[in-house]
Structures are given as C-alpha cells and as structure tokens.
Scaffold this motif. Structure first.
Motif, PDB file in Angstrom:
ATOM      1  N   GLN A  18     -21.161-115.771   2.737  1.00 29.27           N
ATOM      2  CA  GLN A  18     -21.434-114.254   2.665  1.00 29.27           C
ATOM      3  C   GLN A  18     -20.964-113.694   1.123  1.00 29.27           C
ATOM      4  O   GLN A  18     -21.253-112.820   0.856  1.00 29.27           O
ATOM      5  N   SER A  19     -19.501-114.110   1.025  1.00 26.75           N
ATOM      6  CA  SER A  19     -19.022-113.831  -0.264  1.00 26.75           C
ATOM      7  C   SER A  19     -19.958-114.135  -1.511  1.00 26.75           C
ATOM      8  O   SER A  19     -20.048-113.307  -2.258  1.00 26.75           O
ATOM      9  N   VAL A  20     -20.414-115.283  -1.498  1.00 28.47           N
ATOM     10  CA  VAL A  20     -21.284-115.818  -2.621  1.00 28.47           C
ATOM     11  C   VAL A  20     -22.491-114.910  -2.591  1.00 28.47           C
ATOM     12  O   VAL A  20     -22.917-114.788  -3.736  1.00 28.47           O
ATOM     13  N   ALA A  21     -22.796-114.522  -1.617  1.00 31.07           N
ATOM     14  CA  ALA A  21     -24.101-113.631  -1.701  1.00 31.07           C
ATOM     15  C   ALA A  21     -24.011-112.437  -2.014  1.00 31.07           C
ATOM     16  O   ALA A  21     -24.584-111.677  -2.655  1.00 31.07           O
ATOM     17  N   ALA A  22     -22.768-111.890  -1.892  1.00 28.91           N
ATOM     18  CA  ALA A  22     -22.341-110.612  -2.232  1.00 28.91           C
ATOM     19  C   ALA A  22     -22.158-110.581  -3.742  1.00 28.91           C
ATOM     20  O   ALA A  22     -22.630-109.678  -4.437  1.00 28.91           O
ATOM     21  N   TYR A  23     -21.828-111.702  -4.064  1.00 33.45           N
ATOM     22  CA  TYR A  23     -21.513-111.685  -5.837  1.00 33.45           C
ATOM     23  C   TYR A  23     -22.917-111.909  -6.404  1.00 33.45           C
ATOM     24  O   TYR A  23     -23.089-111.202  -7.447  1.00 33.45           O
ATOM     25  N   GLU A  24     -23.812-112.674  -5.745  1.00 34.16           N
ATOM     26  CA  GLU A  24     -25.214-112.698  -6.463  1.00 34.16           C
ATOM     27  C   GLU A  24     -25.646-111.355  -6.440  1.00 34.16           C
ATOM     28  O   GLU A  24     -26.378-111.045  -7.386  1.00 34.16           O
ATOM     29  N   GLN A  25     -25.717-110.514  -5.519  1.00 31.37           N
ATOM     30  CA  GLN A  25     -26.141-109.176  -5.322  1.00 31.37           C
ATOM     31  C   GLN A  25     -25.421-108.454  -6.413  1.00 31.37           C
ATOM     32  O   GLN A  25     -25.983-107.665  -7.202  1.00 31.37           O
ATOM     33  N   TRP A  26     -23.974-108.432  -6.686  1.00 31.01           N
ATOM     34  CA  TRP A  26     -23.428-107.724  -7.394  1.00 31.01           C
ATOM     35  C   TRP A  26     -23.876-107.971  -8.944  1.00 31.01           C
ATOM     36  O   TRP A  26     -23.961-107.378  -9.831  1.00 31.01           O
ATOM     37  N   LEU A  27     -24.038-109.260  -9.155  1.00 29.54           N
ATOM     38  CA  LEU A  27     -24.356-109.781 -10.590  1.00 29.54           C
ATOM     39  C   LEU A  27     -25.677-109.304 -11.169  1.00 29.54           C
ATOM     40  O   LEU A  27     -25.960-108.942 -11.925  1.00 29.54           O
ATOM     41  N   GLY A  28     -26.547-108.996  -9.948  1.00 31.56           N
ATOM     42  CA  GLY A  28     -28.023-108.438 -10.161  1.00 31.56           C
ATOM     43  C   GLY A  28     -28.114-107.162 -10.176  1.00 31.56           C
ATOM     44  O   GLY A  28     -28.971-106.705 -10.707  1.00 31.56           O
ATOM     45  N   ASP A  29     -26.994-106.512  -9.894  1.00 29.34           N
ATOM     46  CA  ASP A  29     -27.064-104.880  -9.705  1.00 29.34           C
ATOM     47  C   ASP A  29     -25.407-104.542 -10.236  1.00 29.34           C
ATOM     48  O   ASP A  29     -24.790-104.136  -9.334  1.00 29.34           O
ATOM     49  N   PRO A  30     -25.179-104.370 -11.248  1.00 29.46           N
ATOM     50  CA  PRO A  30     -23.746-104.289 -11.686  1.00 29.46           C
ATOM     51  C   PRO A  30     -23.417-102.779 -11.516  1.00 29.46           C
ATOM     52  O   PRO A  30     -22.110-102.563 -11.531  1.00 29.46           O
ATOM     53  N   ASP A  31     -24.320-101.888 -11.222  1.00 30.39           N
ATOM     54  CA  ASP A  31     -23.929-100.707 -10.866  1.00 30.39           C
ATOM     55  C   ASP A  31     -23.275-100.456  -9.574  1.00 30.39           C
ATOM     56  O   ASP A  31     -22.574 -99.539  -9.300  1.00 30.39           O
TER      57      ASP A  31
END
Length: 196
Positions: free
Chosen positions: A164-177
């Motif tokens: 879940q944490s890795v998935a959240a980081y992938e989302q964050w890196l794709g949408d830095p806003d």
C-alpha cells in the motif's frame, strides 16, 4: 567536461550524512546512479572514500539515507500505541506518520523515492530494507496477537502495508501536486473499506 574538484591533502573536512546525501543526489541526477562512483561522491564532498564508508556501508545505502535510524523511530511509534487501539488503526497511524515529511524535505524525498523505485541496480538492496520495515510491523502485530513475527498474519500485515505504501509513492511521484499524506490516508481507508 570539467575535472572533479581535487581534495586537499591532510585531514579531511568534517562532513555528515546530509552533506554526503546532497552531493550524491546531485551527481545521481546529473549522471545517473550507476554511472556515479564513490570516488566522485567523495571528491564532491571533499573527503576520502574511507570517510564515506563511516557514514554509508555502500553506494546503495546512500539513497536510503538514515533508514536504520528511521526504523528505530518506527518501532518507538508502535511502542507508544495504546493497548486498546484496534490493530488496523495502529498500523494506519504509524505508517502514515512514518511517511510524513516537512515541506522543505519533500523535493529531496521525491528524488529519493524515484531513485529507489525506478533504479534496477537498487532493487535487490531495497528488498532488504523493505524486509526490515515490514518486520517492524510484523513484530507489533505478533506481540499484540501472541504470535511469532513470521507467522502468517503478522507477515501478511507487513506485506500489505508495504504494498500500500509503495502504491501511494507511485501515485505521488506521478502527481507531485497531491499530498503524500493524503494519498496514504485515502489508500489505507479504501483498503480497509474494501476488506470489510
């Protein structure tokens, strides 16, 4: 191409983890992780290779920063959880808090996570770090349930929390806003709703 700055002879200058990390990250960004040598990092900091090893056991450890120290803090977070707090709430709170960063640190953390998640040469080393992180969660769950950390449920909770944490980081890196904390909160809540 300019030659790297030469080190002065004699006693090396005083340094710290943050200085080494900063210099290494600049080189990684400019040249790539695999193309950057420890000698180049040492030159950029103005110290010898042996000095680098006092701070980081290998080049692969530099992107992880002071991870072992962070894990001690992670354990302390779990140690402070009230005994009557439900397990899902306890894990949720500690995972979110572990991944909470000051605004001033976000750019460097974003670069760190992009490096860790996309650099093939770091994947095997990252697996060891992830195992240690999952282990903190598994130990907490095991203690609460009277199980061993390598029993199925504690191990599963550790793996799911990491995924879940890795998935959240992938989302964050794709949408830095977007806010990393908000993504983690939303994903943990969505996972809990899905499982219930």
């Amino acid at each position: 191409m300019n030659a790297p700055p030469s080190r002065s002879l004699g006693r090396p200058s005083v340094t710290d983890h943050a200085t080494i990390e900063h210099a290494a990250f600049q080189l990684f960004e400019r040249q790539g992780f695999e193309e950057t040598t420890l000698e180049q990092i040492a030159d950029a900091v103005g110290v010898g290779r042996r000095t680098l090893f006092r701070y980081f056991p290998s080049k692969n450890d530099i992107p992880w920063g002071r991870f072992d120290e962070s894990l001690r803090g992670f354990r302390q977070q779990f140690d402070q959880i009230p005994a009557d707090m439900p397990l899902a709430d306890a894990v949720h709170r500690c995972v979110v808090d572990f991944n909470r960063f000051d605004d001033a640190a976000l750019d460097q953390h974003r670069f760190r996570m992009r490096l860790l998640l996309t650099t093939p040469a770091l994947q095997a080393h990252s697996a060891l770090k992830y195992e240690a992180w999952r282990g903190v969660i598994a130990e907490f769950i095991a203690t609460r349930l009277g199980l061993a950390p390598d029993d199925a449920i504690p191990r599963l909770v550790g793996h799911v929390s990491l995924a879940q944490s890795v998935a959240a980081y992938e989302q964050w890196l794709g949408d830095p806003d977007r806010s990393l904390t908000q993504i983690l909160e939303a994903n943990l809540a969505a996972l809990r709703d899905y499982l219930c």
